[in-house]
Design a protein around this motif. Sequence first.
Motif, PDB file in Angstrom:
ATOM      1  N   LEU A   1      -2.859  15.737  -5.707  1.00  0.00           N
ATOM      2  CA  LEU A   1      -1.720  14.813  -5.777  1.00  0.00           C
ATOM      3  C   LEU A   1      -0.941  15.038  -7.073  1.00  0.00           C
ATOM      4  O   LEU A   1      -1.510  15.076  -8.155  1.00  0.00           O
ATOM      5  CB  LEU A   1      -2.181  13.353  -5.713  1.00  0.00           C
ATOM      6  N   LYS A   2       0.367  15.176  -6.900  1.00  0.00           N
ATOM      7  CA  LYS A   2       1.214  15.434  -8.070  1.00  0.00           C
ATOM      8  C   LYS A   2       2.366  14.439  -8.125  1.00  0.00           C
ATOM      9  O   LYS A   2       2.962  14.122  -7.096  1.00  0.00           O
ATOM     10  CB  LYS A   2       1.827  16.833  -7.969  1.00  0.00           C
ATOM     11  N   SER A   3       2.681  13.991  -9.329  1.00  0.00           N
ATOM     12  CA  SER A   3       3.801  13.071  -9.506  1.00  0.00           C
ATOM     13  C   SER A   3       5.121  13.765  -9.202  1.00  0.00           C
ATOM     14  O   SER A   3       5.271  14.960  -9.394  1.00  0.00           O
ATOM     15  CB  SER A   3       3.843  12.568 -10.942  1.00  0.00           C
ATOM     16  N   VAL A   4       6.062  12.955  -8.733  1.00  0.00           N
ATOM     17  CA  VAL A   4       7.406  13.444  -8.439  1.00  0.00           C
ATOM     18  C   VAL A   4       8.369  12.669  -9.317  1.00  0.00           C
ATOM     19  O   VAL A   4       8.184  11.479  -9.561  1.00  0.00           O
ATOM     20  CB  VAL A   4       7.734  13.179  -6.954  1.00  0.00           C
TER      21      VAL A   4
ATOM     22  N   SER B   1       2.744   6.642  -9.725  1.00  0.00           N
ATOM     23  CA  SER B   1       2.345   6.708  -8.317  1.00  0.00           C
ATOM     24  C   SER B   1       1.008   7.423  -8.108  1.00  0.00           C
ATOM     25  O   SER B   1       0.188   6.976  -7.310  1.00  0.00           O
ATOM     26  CB  SER B   1       3.408   7.440  -7.508  1.00  0.00           C
ATOM     27  N   VAL B   2       0.797   8.526  -8.821  1.00  0.00           N
ATOM     28  CA  VAL B   2      -0.421   9.297  -8.570  1.00  0.00           C
ATOM     29  C   VAL B   2      -1.658   8.544  -9.067  1.00  0.00           C
ATOM     30  O   VAL B   2      -2.662   8.447  -8.357  1.00  0.00           O
ATOM     31  CB  VAL B   2      -0.330  10.701  -9.211  1.00  0.00           C
TER      32      VAL B   2
ATOM     33  N   GLN C   1       2.252  -0.244  -8.340  1.00  0.00           N
ATOM     34  CA  GLN C   1       0.869   0.246  -8.273  1.00  0.00           C
ATOM     35  C   GLN C   1      -0.115  -0.863  -8.674  1.00  0.00           C
ATOM     36  O   GLN C   1      -1.272  -0.861  -8.260  1.00  0.00           O
ATOM     37  CB  GLN C   1       0.660   1.470  -9.176  1.00  0.00           C
TER      38      GLN C   1
ATOM     39  N   ARG D   1       0.822  -1.212   0.000  1.00  0.00           N
ATOM     40  CA  ARG D   1       0.000   0.000   0.000  1.00  0.00           C
ATOM     41  C   ARG D   1       0.856   1.261   0.000  1.00  0.00           C
ATOM     42  O   ARG D   1       0.480   2.288  -0.539  1.00  0.00           O
ATOM     43  CB  ARG D   1      -0.925  -0.025   1.243  1.00  0.00           C
TER      44      ARG D   1
ATOM     45  N   GLU E   1      -2.215   5.732  -6.654  1.00  0.00           N
ATOM     46  CA  GLU E   1      -2.673   6.199  -5.346  1.00  0.00           C
ATOM     47  C   GLU E   1      -4.132   6.664  -5.409  1.00  0.00           C
ATOM     48  O   GLU E   1      -4.946   6.307  -4.551  1.00  0.00           O
ATOM     49  CB  GLU E   1      -1.773   7.346  -4.869  1.00  0.00           C
TER      50      GLU E   1
ATOM     51  N   GLY F   1       4.827   4.369  -3.734  1.00  0.00           N
ATOM     52  CA  GLY F   1       4.410   5.534  -4.497  1.00  0.00           C
ATOM     53  C   GLY F   1       5.136   6.753  -4.001  1.00  0.00           C
ATOM     54  O   GLY F   1       5.511   6.824  -2.836  1.00  0.00           O
ATOM     55  N   SER F   2       5.349   7.678  -4.896  1.00  0.00           N
ATOM     56  CA  SER F   2       6.039   8.905  -4.525  1.00  0.00           C
ATOM     57  C   SER F   2       5.300  10.057  -5.175  1.00  0.00           C
ATOM     58  O   SER F   2       5.165  10.103  -6.389  1.00  0.00           O
ATOM     59  CB  SER F   2       7.479   8.817  -5.032  1.00  0.00           C
ATOM     60  N   PHE F   3       4.764  10.950  -4.349  1.00  0.00           N
ATOM     61  CA  PHE F   3       3.979  12.056  -4.907  1.00  0.00           C
ATOM     62  C   PHE F   3       3.914  13.161  -3.871  1.00  0.00           C
ATOM     63  O   PHE F   3       4.231  12.954  -2.703  1.00  0.00           O
ATOM     64  CB  PHE F   3       2.561  11.586  -5.261  1.00  0.00           C
ATOM     65  N   THR F   4       3.506  14.325  -4.304  1.00  0.00           N
ATOM     66  CA  THR F   4       3.270  15.409  -3.359  1.00  0.00           C
ATOM     67  C   THR F   4       1.776  15.644  -3.286  1.00  0.00           C
ATOM     68  O   THR F   4       1.028  15.258  -4.187  1.00  0.00           O
ATOM     69  CB  THR F   4       3.950  16.718  -3.791  1.00  0.00           C
ATOM     70  N   GLY F   5       1.344  16.278  -2.223  1.00  0.00           N
ATOM     71  CA  GLY F   5      -0.085  16.528  -2.057  1.00  0.00           C
ATOM     72  C   GLY F   5      -0.472  16.197  -0.646  1.00  0.00           C
ATOM     73  O   GLY F   5       0.360  16.109   0.237  1.00  0.00           O
TER      74      GLY F   5
END
Lengths: 328, 281
Positions: B77-80, B136-137, B176, A311, B140, A314-318
Amino acid sequence: MDIQPLDFEKPIFDLERRLQDLKTHSDKHDVDLDSAVAAIEAKLRDTRRQVYGNLTAWQRVQIARHTQRPFALDYIERCFTDWSELHGDRRFADDRAMPCGLAMFDGQRCVVITHQKGRNTKENVMRNFGCAHPEGYRKALRVMWLGEKFRMPIISLIDTPGAYPGIGSEERHISEAIAVNLREMIRLRAPIIAAVIGEGGSGGALGIGVADRVLILENAYYSVISPEACSAILWRDRRHAAEAAEALKLTAQDLLKLEVVDEIVPEPEGGAHRDYDTATKNLGSALRRNLAQISKIPIDELLKQRYEKFRRFGSFTGDKAATASARS
Amino acid sequence: MPIFKKPTIKAESGRKREIPRGLFQKCPGCAEVVPEIELVQNQRVCPRCDYHFAQPAKERLQNLLDPETFVEMDADLKSVDVLRFQGMVTYKDRLKKYRESTGLLDAVISGYGILDGYKVAIAVMDFGFLAATMGSVVGERITRTIEYGTAERCAVIIVAASGGARMYEGMLSLMQMAKTSGALARHAEARLPYISVLTNPTTAGVMASFGSLGDVIIAEPRSMIGFAGPRVIKETTHQDLPQRFQTAEFLEEHGLIDMIVHRKKMREQISRLLSYFVVTP
């Protein structure tokens, strides 16, 4: 068995040959060449350290694909006893690219599911170059369910360029076979260890790769796409595979940093194919240690941890706060 | 002087998405030229031959859900560029380009809303954003959509379209697949419905995870659906591919999907299915 050198091993190979020639010459003509021999031996040590200590991603991919590298059945022969292969998915066929069965490991009963490649044309025809059809994944799941039913841990040895891209594969729904394994392995009530022993080719690898512990051999790779295919898409040319391999971060060392794998199993210098016994011993002890750890965890707790493990990826901002609440 | 002269108007080169309203699109199905405005009004289905054009996620949500009921979740949510991907183009540049051309932050819009009276958790992928590849985004937001559905005890609907896992995020993209499938395992254990809608095209990593795990799997007509790309299959096998290989119709014939539903009937069909699965609407 003579080991075939890879391109980048040429300097080492040349030195080894010169050393051999010198020794033969010295024996045959009874000349003392000890100092020359010593000099070459020193140079050989340095060159080995230089080459093997600075392997690029692409060089590791080549080691991972070496035809003399130990394959799943080699490990089964050396790490396990009483191997009893179980054939077929009970629906359509027996996929020889994925031998699955029961074996004893350290006096403990377990289920072993694998990918198996071939060493020569004949073997590769039988093993389909380690590229499984849907039947392989369905057989693996059937056998894993035996592990759940009879309370045996599951050991998965991953070594595939990818699931087979063929007409039959699509007609019998390779996507569904892999997807169902992903869903079922997350909730399978038995401890699972996966080890990438050679090639971890995308969905075909992940299809038996959902586990409580994911190990990888030092020179194995695990990637979302093959370096060649990535190169073909990004550079419109397959010749940039080395750059693609670098960019994809597919080596054991990179994957440990990304926490995609839990542990790197060391290989003998130059790769597992140079010393089967050491490679086997190292994999065996890593399996033993991890199996001991996860076998102690109560199954409900283990399943919770397994879910969380996957779970988290993943790598993201927000909004991270929302993640935390969604998970609880 | 000739009576007829070739017009000197040249097609403007540039991004497809930026075609202003009032222009035309050539239908890949019947080669007919269709006014854009007519297409939008017709849910982007060719009025002549029923070819289903790619539909932006926003339009699709409007067509599927009851008016003004959609609430977007996790919109920020934004990809990195976690791998600092170096290639012909950098991942950062790609993201920037597609954010500008689509107005989206990534390839999926997700949230919840009401479909013909039923509350649903819904995620719709947008092929216009980097071929709707799953990084990822995407993973997620889809996972959170499923988890929301499980927590709120409502149906999950995912409208898929995808070129597969996003290679710019390497193995995190592949993971994912396991993440979304894991969430679906829990949703299924809670005995809640999940309807998977496959649109043109849905392939690879998305097909080999949530795309294939629906209680009911619906496809839009003539969609290309499969695991490996046809070119790869041809190169690997050196065989000619069967007619209509990897189309929705081919999958239906082989028993791999439940039904093919016209876009304009989709809402009605999903509603009918939910009436069986959802005990109290």
